[in-house]
Design an enzyme around this catalytic site. Structure first.
Site, short mmCIF file in Angstrom:
data_model
loop_
_atom_site.label_atom_id
_atom_site.label_comp_id
_atom_site.label_asym_id
_atom_site.label_seq_id
_atom_site.Cartn_x
_atom_site.Cartn_y
_atom_site.Cartn_z
CB THR A 136 11.93 -34.72 -24.09
OG1 THR A 136 10.65 -34.84 -23.48
CG2 THR A 136 13.00 -34.94 -23.04
CD GLU A 380 1.86 -35.92 -23.11
OE1 GLU A 380 2.87 -35.83 -23.85
OE2 GLU A 380 0.92 -35.10 -23.14
N GLY A 381 4.76 -35.40 -18.52
CA GLY A 381 4.95 -34.74 -17.22
C GLY A 381 4.97 -35.77 -16.11
CB THR A 382 7.63 -36.70 -13.64
OG1 THR A 382 7.77 -35.42 -13.02
CG2 THR A 382 8.73 -36.91 -14.67
C1 FAD Z 1 9.83 -44.23 -23.05
C2 FAD Z 1 9.73 -42.75 -23.07
C3 FAD Z 1 8.93 -42.14 -24.03
C4 FAD Z 1 8.85 -40.75 -24.08
N1 FAD Z 1 8.11 -40.17 -25.07
C5 FAD Z 1 8.18 -38.83 -25.24
C6 FAD Z 1 7.57 -38.21 -26.37
O1 FAD Z 1 6.90 -38.84 -27.18
N2 FAD Z 1 7.77 -36.88 -26.54
C7 FAD Z 1 8.50 -36.12 -25.67
O2 FAD Z 1 8.65 -34.93 -25.89
N3 FAD Z 1 9.07 -36.68 -24.58
C8 FAD Z 1 8.92 -38.00 -24.35
N4 FAD Z 1 9.53 -38.58 -23.26
C9 FAD Z 1 10.28 -37.75 -22.33
C10 FAD Z 1 9.55 -37.54 -21.02
O3 FAD Z 1 8.44 -36.70 -21.20
C11 FAD Z 1 10.58 -36.99 -20.01
O4 FAD Z 1 11.43 -38.07 -19.69
C12 FAD Z 1 9.94 -36.43 -18.78
O5 FAD Z 1 9.28 -35.23 -19.08
C13 FAD Z 1 10.95 -36.17 -17.66
O6 FAD Z 1 12.03 -35.44 -18.13
P1 FAD Z 1 13.54 -35.92 -17.83
O7 FAD Z 1 13.63 -37.34 -18.23
O8 FAD Z 1 14.46 -34.96 -18.46
O9 FAD Z 1 13.68 -35.87 -16.26
P2 FAD Z 1 14.04 -34.60 -15.38
O10 FAD Z 1 13.24 -33.42 -15.76
O11 FAD Z 1 15.52 -34.45 -15.36
O12 FAD Z 1 13.56 -35.10 -13.94
C14 FAD Z 1 14.26 -36.08 -13.18
C15 FAD Z 1 13.49 -36.29 -11.88
O13 FAD Z 1 13.42 -35.05 -11.14
C16 FAD Z 1 12.05 -34.72 -10.87
N5 FAD Z 1 11.88 -33.27 -10.94
C17 FAD Z 1 12.25 -32.43 -11.94
N6 FAD Z 1 11.91 -31.16 -11.65
C18 FAD Z 1 11.30 -31.19 -10.44
C19 FAD Z 1 10.72 -30.20 -9.59
N7 FAD Z 1 10.68 -28.91 -9.93
N8 FAD Z 1 10.18 -30.59 -8.41
C20 FAD Z 1 10.21 -31.90 -8.02
N9 FAD Z 1 10.76 -32.88 -8.78
C21 FAD Z 1 11.29 -32.53 -9.97
C22 FAD Z 1 11.26 -35.42 -11.94
O14 FAD Z 1 9.92 -35.65 -11.54
C23 FAD Z 1 12.04 -36.73 -12.11
O15 FAD Z 1 11.65 -37.63 -11.12
C24 FAD Z 1 9.58 -39.96 -23.15
C25 FAD Z 1 10.37 -40.58 -22.17
C26 FAD Z 1 10.46 -41.95 -22.14
C27 FAD Z 1 11.34 -42.58 -21.09
#
Ligand code: FAD
Length: 403
Positions: A136, A380-382
């Site tokens: 990320t 790991e992907g929302t």
């Molecule tokens: C405590 C914690 C630990 C983490 N650990 C790691 C780690 O070890 N390594 C790492 O690489 N990352 C890590 N992450 C990051 C995590 O994988 C990301 O937060 C996650 O992939 C979502 O990305 P974002 O936060 O940028 O949200 P965004 O991508 O900005 O998404 C925001 C919202 O929009 C939705 N959304 C986005 N695109 C679409 C679409 N095309 N269609 C429908 N809905 C959509 C999402 O589902 C979400 O609800 C961690 C995050 C947290 C909070």
């Protein structure tokens, strides 16, 4: 013939993991929720024990158990291997505490990534070290193809530049698996992962996050500035294969998503079990021989949540079983992650609701599990992204066609 029992050979592993969850994790669960960023020293001895089990050849005793062995059985075969064992162990440990599981030395998602795609030589070099996973970036979350961190070849070294955020165990791990692009103009096919030693002078820790849940686990943000790593630190093939696209990097997720689903299944079961006990103490008995709707509303809700839990659990075991049997499981891994993540959040909050003030107060762990659950629906992907992947697979659409 379908057989849904836990394979006999894994029963000792499951009961050992449950014992650890009960005797080590649960007693310190609240302590490290409150002492955010303090390292749980109690885990050191436990981690050594798991190392010993891995060295002794006990499959699935940790995050490194997800390697896909070549020569897995054919479509007709039935192999219960290290993916299933790992998932079963994780469910038990997360019944204890998911934040502590994420803080276990040498059991990071980076370790799973290395186990999934590293060459034998890399396994030899990096095995036994604790590895975090850094995908990320500020401008790349769900859309991991948008990452901007670059890796430029300079002689015998790659030079990495960029910013990584939300790295679980980033402060404590010895290695960080960093995703970077070899050539931003070549799109997703150019994205590769690189192993960076945590003490590399080009890797600068910017800050640690304060979080809603999993507070025992550290979450770090980094800057990579002219961060030099040897050529051999690239995991997998250095070739930019436009036909294969993101396939190489995504292969990791097929192995790690069932693990995160398993974490969610463990937290869900913890919430349900404690709620069942509290309901019984309040005189609300569950009768499995009667229809849900002829019982008290609390029981009907509880049974509904149990059914969701069971569905999430079976999808998770299925995805892991497919990996053990060398079957493509991207669809099942995403289904499991979506269902288990959503179920965990719904059930944990549902249990707080059913238990009223007892569910909300800090005398019980229910409120903590409700906070811990949400991340399992995010990293790991929302959930939304998993559903998108499922839809693409079922409809035969590419990521460009359905986004
Ligand atoms: C405590 C914690 C630990 C983490 N650990 C790691 C780690 O070890 N390594 C790492 O690489 N990352 C890590 N992450 C990051 C995590 O994988 C990301 O937060 C996650 O992939 C979502 O990305 P974002 O936060 O940028 O949200 P965004 O991508 O900005 O998404 C925001 C919202 O929009 C939705 N959304 C986005 N695109 C679409 C679409 N095309 N269609 C429908 N809905 C959509 C999402 O589902 C979400 O609800 C961690 C995050 C947290 C909070």
């Amino acid at each position: 013939m379908i057989n849904l029992e836990i394979p006999k050979k894994f029963q000792p592993l499951v009961s050992q993991a449950h014992q650890v969850a009960t005797e080590v994790f649960r007693p310190i669960s609240r302590k490290y929720d409150e002492a955010e960023h303090a390292y749980p020293n109690e885990l050191d001895m436990l981690a050594s024990l798991i190392d010993g089990m891995n060295e002794g050849g006990d499959s699935g005793a940790g995050a490194t158990g997800v390697r896909r062995e070549s020569g897995g059985k054919s479509e007709e075969g039935n192999r219960n291997g290290s993916n299933l064992a790992t998932v079963l162990g994780i469910i038990e440990l997360c019944w204890g505490d998911v934040g502590l599981l994420l803080s276990m030395p040498r059991q990071g998602l980076g370790n799973s990534a290395i186990a999934s795609v590293a060459s034998e030589e890399q396994l030899e070099r990096y095995g036994g070290k604790w590895a975090a996973m850094a995908i990320t970036e500020p401008e790349a979350g769900s859309d991991s193809a948008a990452i901007r961190t670059t890796a430029e070849l300079d002689g015998d070294e790659y030079v990495l530049n960029g910013e990584k955020i939300f790295v679980t165990s980033g402060d404590r791990a010895e290695l960080i698996v960093v995703w970077a692009t070899l050539d931003p103009s070549k799109g997703r096919a150019a994205i590769k992962s690189f192993i960076v030693e945590r003490d590399n002078p080009g890797l600068k820790l910017d800050r640690l996050e304060h979080k809603l849940g999993i507070r025992a686990s550290d979450t770090a943000n980094f800057t990579l500035q002219d961060c030099r790593v040897p050529k051999a630190a690239l995991l997998g093939s250095p070739e930019i294969d436009v036909k294969q696209g993101f396939g190489g990097a995504m292969q990791t997720f097929d192995n790690t998503r069932p693990l995160v689903a398993a974490m969610a299944v463990g937290v869900t079961r913890a919430s349900l079990e404690r709620t069942g006990e509290l309901l019984a103490e309040a005189g609300v008995e569950i009768d499995y021989d009667l229809p849900a709707l002829s019982q008290p509303a609390a029981v009907a809700r509880f049974l509904e949540m149990e059914a969701d839990y069971e569905a999430a659990r079976l999808l998770t075991l299925h995805a892991a079983w497919m990996a053990d049997n060398s079957r493509p499981n991207s669809l099942q891994a995403s289904m499991a992650k979506a269902k288990a993540g959503r179920t965990c959040v719904d059930v944990a909050l549902g249990c707080v609701e059913l238990c009223g003030a007892a569910g909300y107060g800090e005398d019980e762990l229910l409120e903590k599990w409700a906070r811990d659950s949400k991340i399992l629906d995010i990293f790991e992907g929302t959930q939304q992204i998993q559903l998108l992947i499922v839809a693409r697979q079922l409809l035969g659409k590419s990521s460009a066609e359905l986004r």
